[in-house]
Scaffold this motif. Structure first.
Motif, short mmCIF file in Angstrom:
data_model
loop_
_atom_site.label_atom_id
_atom_site.label_comp_id
_atom_site.label_asym_id
_atom_site.label_seq_id
_atom_site.Cartn_x
_atom_site.Cartn_y
_atom_site.Cartn_z
N PRO A 74 -0.75 -8.85 -0.49
CA PRO A 74 -1.00 -7.46 -0.08
C PRO A 74 -2.16 -6.80 -0.81
N ASP A 75 -2.55 -7.31 -1.97
CA ASP A 75 -3.70 -6.77 -2.69
C ASP A 75 -4.83 -7.78 -2.62
N HIS A 76 -5.72 -7.58 -1.64
CA HIS A 76 -6.78 -8.54 -1.34
C HIS A 76 -8.13 -7.83 -1.33
N PRO A 77 -8.73 -7.62 -2.51
CA PRO A 77 -10.05 -6.95 -2.56
C PRO A 77 -11.08 -7.71 -1.74
N LEU A 78 -11.93 -6.93 -1.06
CA LEU A 78 -12.93 -7.47 -0.15
C LEU A 78 -14.33 -6.94 -0.46
N VAL A 79 -14.38 -5.69 -0.90
CA VAL A 79 -15.64 -5.03 -1.24
C VAL A 79 -15.44 -4.30 -2.54
N TRP A 80 -16.41 -4.42 -3.44
CA TRP A 80 -16.26 -3.74 -4.73
C TRP A 80 -17.59 -3.46 -5.38
N CYS A 81 -17.55 -2.70 -6.46
CA CYS A 81 -18.73 -2.45 -7.28
C CYS A 81 -18.30 -2.47 -8.74
N ARG A 82 -19.25 -2.60 -9.61
CA ARG A 82 -18.96 -2.63 -11.04
C ARG A 82 -20.25 -2.42 -11.81
N GLU A 83 -20.12 -2.22 -13.10
CA GLU A 83 -21.27 -2.14 -13.97
C GLU A 83 -21.31 -3.37 -14.86
N GLN A 84 -22.50 -3.84 -15.13
CA GLN A 84 -22.71 -4.97 -16.03
C GLN A 84 -23.81 -4.58 -17.00
N GLY A 85 -23.47 -4.39 -18.26
CA GLY A 85 -24.44 -3.86 -19.19
C GLY A 85 -24.89 -2.49 -18.71
N ALA A 86 -26.20 -2.30 -18.62
CA ALA A 86 -26.75 -1.05 -18.08
C ALA A 86 -26.99 -1.13 -16.58
N GLY A 87 -26.66 -2.27 -15.95
CA GLY A 87 -26.94 -2.45 -14.54
C GLY A 87 -25.75 -2.18 -13.64
N ARG A 88 -26.03 -2.19 -12.34
CA ARG A 88 -25.02 -1.97 -11.32
C ARG A 88 -24.91 -3.19 -10.42
N VAL A 89 -23.67 -3.51 -10.03
CA VAL A 89 -23.40 -4.67 -9.17
C VAL A 89 -22.56 -4.21 -7.99
N PHE A 90 -22.96 -4.62 -6.79
CA PHE A 90 -22.20 -4.36 -5.57
C PHE A 90 -21.98 -5.69 -4.87
N TYR A 91 -20.77 -5.88 -4.31
CA TYR A 91 -20.49 -7.08 -3.54
C TYR A 91 -19.68 -6.74 -2.30
N THR A 92 -20.05 -7.34 -1.18
CA THR A 92 -19.25 -7.29 0.04
C THR A 92 -19.03 -8.71 0.52
N ALA A 93 -17.78 -9.04 0.83
CA ALA A 93 -17.46 -10.37 1.34
C ALA A 93 -17.78 -10.51 2.82
N LEU A 94 -18.09 -9.42 3.48
CA LEU A 94 -18.38 -9.45 4.91
C LEU A 94 -19.83 -9.88 5.15
N GLY A 95 -20.13 -10.26 6.41
CA GLY A 95 -21.51 -10.59 6.76
C GLY A 95 -21.72 -12.03 7.19
N HIS A 96 -20.69 -12.67 7.75
CA HIS A 96 -20.82 -14.07 8.15
C HIS A 96 -21.68 -14.24 9.40
N THR A 97 -21.50 -13.38 10.39
CA THR A 97 -22.10 -13.61 11.70
C THR A 97 -23.41 -12.86 11.88
N SER A 98 -24.24 -13.36 12.78
CA SER A 98 -25.45 -12.63 13.16
C SER A 98 -25.12 -11.29 13.78
N GLU A 99 -24.00 -11.24 14.51
CA GLU A 99 -23.60 -9.98 15.15
C GLU A 99 -23.35 -8.89 14.13
N ALA A 100 -22.89 -9.25 12.94
CA ALA A 100 -22.64 -8.25 11.91
C ALA A 100 -23.90 -7.47 11.59
N TYR A 101 -25.05 -8.14 11.64
CA TYR A 101 -26.30 -7.50 11.26
C TYR A 101 -26.93 -6.70 12.40
N ARG A 102 -26.16 -6.54 13.47
CA ARG A 102 -26.52 -5.62 14.54
C ARG A 102 -25.44 -4.56 14.73
#
Length: 216
Positions: free
Chosen positions: A168-196
């Motif tokens: 029931p707890d299945h993270p898919l998209v998140w953000c975080r800080e690393q040192g002074a930097g920023r990190v973003f991740y999304t697990a989505l984006g497999h298909t070409s259709e997603a980019y339209r």
């Protein structure tokens, strides 16, 4: 000064057919110039001129030792990093990368429709989305739940598709800080259709802009 992104799509394992469409889409997302490369020596050069580095469906071991050192130093000193989809299937032999991204890919069920549950709305990557976002993707499972290391923005509703194994707890998209930097991740984006898809493009734009500190 022109804002620049470095978009990296090198693969040494599975290669997504959607990569050309994804790169084309990223070029349209904002007021920035995109330098796209699959040359690992590009990551050995100074990265300070980039607002963010985007690993876009990379896979396998894609960096040289010098590139690893350069990327880590860039993020630790304040650079932005965004990972899209198979970026979680990348650099398994480099422990720092797993910490940077927050989690590593384990498996995925068949490509199918499902539902993402938006958990945090006050973020540029999710504020435009409905509470329940219908989408078609591979619904990545991860080796560990990253929740204690990241700020979860959206989760997968495993009851809406077949084959999920994280519960029931299945993270898919998140953000975080690393040192002074920023990190973003999304697990989505497999298909070409997603980019339209307008919602996905806005999601991607918001995440990259946040990592690059172009939108707070």
């Amino acid at each position: 000064m022109t804002t620049r992104l470095l978009v990296y799509t090198r693969t040494t394992d599975y290669r997504h057919d959607s990569i050309p469409d994804a790169v084309t889409a990223v070029r349209t997302l904002g007021d920035f110039t995109v330098d796209h490369t699959e040359d690992p020596t590009a990551l050995e050069a100074p990265l300070d001129g980039y607002a963010a580095v985007v690993f876009l469906s990379t896979s396998g071991e894609v960096l040289t030792p010098a590139g690893r050192e350069r990327l880590a130093g860039y993020v630790e000193s304040g650079g932005g990093f965004a990972g899209v989809h198979a970026a979680a299937c990348t650099e398994y032999d480099w422990p720092y990368y797993g910490d940077l991204l927050g989690a590593r890919f384990a498996r995925h069920p068949a490509l199918q429709p499902g539902k993402a549950l938006v958990e945090y709305r006050d973020h540029p990557a999710t504020r435009h989305l409905p509470p329940v976002w219908d989408f078609t993707d591979e619904w990545y499972d991860f080796r560990t739940n990253p929740r204690d290391r990241v700020h979860v923005l959206a989760t997968a509703d495993e009851s809406s598709y077949d084959g999920g194994t994280m519960g029931p707890d299945h993270p898919l998209v998140w953000c975080r800080e690393q040192g002074a930097g920023r990190v973003f991740y999304t697990a989505l984006g497999h298909t070409s259709e997603a980019y339209r898809d307008a919602d996905f493009l806005a999601h991607l734009r918001g995440g990259i802009n946040w990592a690059a500190r172009l939108e707070d």
